[in-house]
Design an enzyme around this catalytic site. Structure first.
Site: not given
Ligand code: 5MM
Length: 348
Positions: A137, A46, A226, A184
């Protein structure tokens, strides 16, 4: 809350020619991406994958305004010990953080989900600010049921309300911590629904969202939306043209999003790479709206690089070339200056 600072960050996030890299896959989601290239989902892989992205100079310097990170990633460093936060800032981009804690079934509303993560969020935001995050977010997931389903069709009014209420509470907490909220609400594009149904559900959801943001005292000048684009479900037989997608998306946004919002940064939602670029470009070619329209893509920015990388150090350069290319193409799309010819030419 320092509204001038929030507004400044929000404006930088949608700077012309740039957009946001969504690199906030949770450990489970990145595992699915790695499985597609037979790569083990461990911390080293990762780190190597994300380091490759954050060290891609042209993409990061010229086409990425901000990067959404996951909890592990915002605390992580590159192989040489440079914190990821610093790599991102040195490229002139802003570090951001995903703060939602995923979805769970919504009680009382079978087939619908609610996003978790409000408990303790004030404290987590304060820590993320110290770690360098200047935006956050939160993703709400709205699923449209099969067109033949009449009993228990989704989304319900209650499901939309619960999800947009949570987005409002999250956004207010972010601004209190001087962090710009990306809100979002994603209408999923899998399924059989028509473009008309996606239009209707997107409009209801955004209407509800901006009512919630208003009622919860969220300053729109320091907020980024978003959303999904207005598309038909992937399994729907009748697929709209790019013109129809662009026109419907602009109409829904004009009908629901106040002009105080500095920018709209779309999710790609499973669209093919070029499709996501092409649709954004078409909207910017049409123009005539008060906000900047750009990208906050995860898969549509990363997929070609992921396949080039294949989890192997020797493919590092090829992966960076692929990421550079998609970032550049989306940068052009954010200006309405993309064409299929340029895409093919630069790719070659
Ligand atoms: C990058 O993926 C994000 C995190 O997803 P999970 O919480 O499921 O791990 C995701 O929220 C993403 O930012 C948005 O869906 C947009 O990504 P796409 O790939 O649709 O552009």
């Amino acid at each position: 809350m320092d509204l001038a600072a929030l507004h400044d960050i929000a404006v930088r996030m949608v700077e012309p020619g740039k957009g946001i890299l969504a690199a906030d896959e949770s450990t489970g989601t990145i595992g699915k991406r790695f499985a597609s290239i037979n790569t083990e989902n461990n911390e080293t892989n990762r780190r190597d994958w994300r380091e490759m992205l954050f060290r891609t100079e042209t993409a990061m310097n010229d086409h990425i305004s901000g990067v959404i990170l996951y909890d592990e990633t915002i605390r992580q460093s590159a192989k040489d010990g440079t914190p990821f936060r610093k790599l991102i800032e040195d490229a002139g981009a802003i570090p951001g953080i995903k703060v939602d804690m995923g979805i769970t079934p919504l009680a009382g509303r079978p087939g619908e989900t609610i996003t978790q993560g409000l408990d303790g969020l004030r404290e987590r935001l304060a820590e993320y600010y110290e770690l360098g995050a200047r935006f956050a977010k939160w993703r709400a997931v709205i699923e449209i049921s099969h067109p033949d389903q009449y009993v228990g069709m989704t989304p319900s009014r209650g499901g939309i309300k619960a999800n947009t209420h949570a987005l409002g509470r999250y956004a207010a907490l972010c601004q209190e911590a001087n962090i710009v909220p990306i809100v979002e609400p994603e209408i999923l594009m899998g399924g059989y629904h028509s473009v008309e149904r996606c239009h209707e559900v997107t409009e209801k959801t955004l209407n509800s969202l901006f009512t919630e943001l208003y009622e919860q005292g969220v300053a729109l000048e320091g907020t980024i939306l978003k959303p999904n684009m207005v598309v038909a479900g992937k399994k729907c037989k009748d697929q709209p043209s790019r013109e129809e997608i662009a026109e419907r998306t602009i109409k829904v946004l004009k009908d629901t999003v106040p002009s105080a919002v500095p920018g709209v940064a779309f999710l790609s939602g499973g669209q093919e790479n070029e499709e996501a670029t092409r649709n954004l470009d078409m909207m910017n070619k049409i123009g005539g709206f008060p906000w900047k329209l750009t990208y906050s893509y995860g898969r549509a920015l990363q997929q070609s690089a992921l396949f080039a990388w294949q989890g192997k150090a020797e493919n590092y350069d090829a992966a960076q070339l692929a990421f550079n290319h998609r970032a550049k193409m989306n940068g052009l799309a954010s200006l309405g200056e993309w064409s299929a010819d340029i895409d093919a030419e630069v790719d070659a």
